[in-house]
Design a protein around this motif. Sequence first.
Motif, PDB file in Angstrom:
ATOM      1  N   GLN A 155      62.942  62.457  52.602  1.00 18.12           N
ATOM      2  CA  GLN A 155      63.368  63.776  52.140  1.00 18.12           C
ATOM      3  C   GLN A 155      64.746  63.708  51.472  1.00 18.12           C
ATOM      4  N   PRO A 156      64.953  64.505  50.399  1.00 18.02           N
ATOM      5  CA  PRO A 156      66.245  64.492  49.710  1.00 18.02           C
ATOM      6  C   PRO A 156      67.430  64.690  50.650  1.00 18.02           C
ATOM      7  N   GLN A 157      67.296  65.550  51.648  1.00 18.98           N
ATOM      8  CA  GLN A 157      68.418  65.814  52.561  1.00 18.98           C
ATOM      9  C   GLN A 157      68.849  64.561  53.316  1.00 18.98           C
ATOM     10  N   ASN A 158      67.911  63.639  53.496  1.00 15.95           N
ATOM     11  CA  ASN A 158      68.224  62.401  54.205  1.00 15.95           C
ATOM     12  C   ASN A 158      68.900  61.365  53.321  1.00 15.95           C
ATOM     13  N   LYS A 159      69.112  61.719  52.054  1.00 12.42           N
ATOM     14  CA  LYS A 159      69.756  60.800  51.114  1.00 12.42           C
ATOM     15  C   LYS A 159      71.194  61.215  50.791  1.00 12.42           C
ATOM     16  N   ILE A 160      71.654  62.296  51.417  1.00 13.47           N
ATOM     17  CA  ILE A 160      72.989  62.814  51.110  1.00 13.47           C
ATOM     18  C   ILE A 160      74.063  61.801  51.460  1.00 13.47           C
ATOM     19  N   ARG A 161      73.898  61.116  52.590  1.00 15.13           N
ATOM     20  CA  ARG A 161      74.922  60.145  53.000  1.00 15.13           C
ATOM     21  C   ARG A 161      75.120  59.073  51.938  1.00 15.13           C
ATOM     22  N   THR A 162      74.036  58.627  51.329  1.00 14.64           N
ATOM     23  CA  THR A 162      74.133  57.620  50.275  1.00 14.64           C
ATOM     24  C   THR A 162      74.845  58.171  49.052  1.00 14.64           C
ATOM     25  N   ILE A 163      74.557  59.416  48.703  1.00 18.20           N
ATOM     26  CA  ILE A 163      75.200  60.033  47.545  1.00 18.20           C
ATOM     27  C   ILE A 163      76.708  60.129  47.753  1.00 18.20           C
ATOM     28  N   LEU A 164      77.086  60.436  48.974  1.00 14.19           N
ATOM     29  CA  LEU A 164      78.508  60.584  49.284  1.00 14.19           C
ATOM     30  C   LEU A 164      79.194  59.244  49.524  1.00 14.19           C
ATOM     31  N   SER A 165      78.428  58.184  49.507  1.00 10.98           N
ATOM     32  CA  SER A 165      78.971  56.870  49.824  1.00 10.98           C
ATOM     33  C   SER A 165      80.020  56.422  48.818  1.00 10.98           C
ATOM     34  N   ASN A 166      81.185  56.025  49.307  1.00 12.32           N
ATOM     35  CA  ASN A 166      82.202  55.460  48.429  1.00 12.32           C
ATOM     36  C   ASN A 166      81.736  54.142  47.833  1.00 12.32           C
ATOM     37  N   ALA A 167      80.883  53.432  48.562  1.00  9.57           N
ATOM     38  CA  ALA A 167      80.389  52.147  48.068  1.00  9.57           C
ATOM     39  C   ALA A 167      79.621  52.332  46.760  1.00  9.57           C
ATOM     40  N   LEU A 168      78.742  53.334  46.715  1.00 11.15           N
ATOM     41  CA  LEU A 168      77.983  53.598  45.488  1.00 11.15           C
ATOM     42  C   LEU A 168      78.926  53.995  44.358  1.00 11.15           C
ATOM     43  N   TYR A 169      79.799  54.936  44.606  1.00 15.75           N
ATOM     44  CA  TYR A 169      80.711  55.435  43.564  1.00 15.75           C
ATOM     45  C   TYR A 169      81.606  54.317  43.046  1.00 15.75           C
ATOM     46  N   ASP A 170      82.206  53.562  43.966  1.00 19.86           N
ATOM     47  CA  ASP A 170      83.174  52.531  43.568  1.00 19.86           C
ATOM     48  C   ASP A 170      82.523  51.430  42.730  1.00 19.86           C
ATOM     49  N   ILE A 171      81.284  51.093  43.031  1.00 19.66           N
ATOM     50  CA  ILE A 171      80.596  50.082  42.229  1.00 19.66           C
ATOM     51  C   ILE A 171      80.265  50.631  40.851  1.00 19.66           C
ATOM     52  N   MET A 172      79.724  51.824  40.799  1.00 16.26           N
ATOM     53  CA  MET A 172      79.262  52.374  39.530  1.00 16.26           C
ATOM     54  C   MET A 172      80.389  52.598  38.535  1.00 16.26           C
ATOM     55  N   VAL A 173      81.541  53.037  38.997  1.00 14.98           N
ATOM     56  CA  VAL A 173      82.634  53.299  38.048  1.00 14.98           C
ATOM     57  C   VAL A 173      83.216  52.008  37.487  1.00 14.98           C
ATOM     58  N   LYS A 174      82.950  50.888  38.152  1.00 18.19           N
ATOM     59  CA  LYS A 174      83.415  49.603  37.631  1.00 18.19           C
ATOM     60  C   LYS A 174      82.567  49.107  36.470  1.00 18.19           C
ATOM     61  N   TYR A 175      81.350  49.621  36.369  1.00 21.75           N
ATOM     62  CA  TYR A 175      80.411  49.125  35.362  1.00 21.75           C
ATOM     63  C   TYR A 175      79.862  50.281  34.538  1.00 21.75           C
ATOM     64  N   PRO A 176      80.698  50.906  33.738  1.00 16.89           N
ATOM     65  CA  PRO A 176      80.245  52.071  32.971  1.00 16.89           C
ATOM     66  C   PRO A 176      79.315  51.684  31.822  1.00 16.89           C
ATOM     67  N   VAL A 177      78.285  52.469  31.624  1.00 17.61           N
ATOM     68  CA  VAL A 177      77.413  52.324  30.462  1.00 17.61           C
ATOM     69  C   VAL A 177      77.941  53.289  29.402  1.00 17.61           C
ATOM     70  N   LYS A 178      78.541  52.751  28.368  1.00 17.37           N
ATOM     71  CA  LYS A 178      79.289  53.559  27.402  1.00 17.37           C
ATOM     72  C   LYS A 178      78.356  54.015  26.269  1.00 17.37           C
ATOM     73  N   VAL A 179      77.568  55.027  26.575  1.00 23.91           N
ATOM     74  CA  VAL A 179      76.633  55.566  25.590  1.00 23.91           C
ATOM     75  C   VAL A 179      77.381  56.477  24.617  1.00 23.91           C
ATOM     76  N   HIS A 180      77.137  56.280  23.324  1.00 23.58           N
ATOM     77  CA  HIS A 180      77.767  57.090  22.276  1.00 23.58           C
ATOM     78  C   HIS A 180      79.298  57.049  22.375  1.00 23.58           C
ATOM     79  N   ALA A 181      79.846  55.886  22.701  1.00 24.58           N
ATOM     80  CA  ALA A 181      81.303  55.745  22.760  1.00 24.58           C
ATOM     81  C   ALA A 181      81.886  55.858  21.357  1.00 24.58           C
TER      82      ALA A 181
END
Length: 210
Positions: A155-181
């Motif tokens: 269920q989506p509600q059970n995925k909130i912890r992952t969304i709020l995870s600093n681990a996910l955010y910190d990894i993703m911002v290191k590898y930006p996909v620069k579309v239409h830069a």
Amino acid sequence: MKGQQRVIIENIKPQINCGEFPVKRVVNDHVQVEADVFCDGHDVLRVELLYRHHDETEWHIVEMTHDINDRWNAQFYVLQLGSYFYTVRGWADHFKTWHRDILIKIEAKADFASDLLVGAEIIKQTIVKYIDVIPHEEADFLKEIVEEFTAETVQPQNKIRTILSNALYDIMVKYPVKVHATTFDKDLEVTVERERANFSSWYEVFPRSL
């Protein structure tokens, strides 16, 4: 620029006569760069300062900081004699925009099931884009997140912890996909001289003795 241009870059400082002439610094000085950068819509904007010495072929990259209104700033140091070149690049960051918007929906207790699929697609694009760069443990972590976001049995509600995870955010911002830069259409120049050249420039304003 080929394709869609969503980001506008204007009023870069310092520059002399629209970049026709180089600005001047002495060795070990810093160059404070400012620019007005904005994009269409309400996506989260990211802006970078690119600079290099004339002997270098690769750009150094510094993420610029949002100041006020559309103004962004960053600085770099000139450590060698000769010429440095600098410019500004900006793009709408899809992951940061997704992250901001889904947090708003979670806070409002709104449905965000479809947003999870969008997030999974953004993460997959990142994995593909940086397949030769991203460490295996980070790539494996992101793949697990994709599986979780797309799993119909969870269920989506059970995925909130992952969304709020600093681990996910910190990894993703290191590898930006620069579309239409968008990159500013001119490389601006700094001429770097020895320190005494700076001294001479103000010394010459005094009258000479007869």
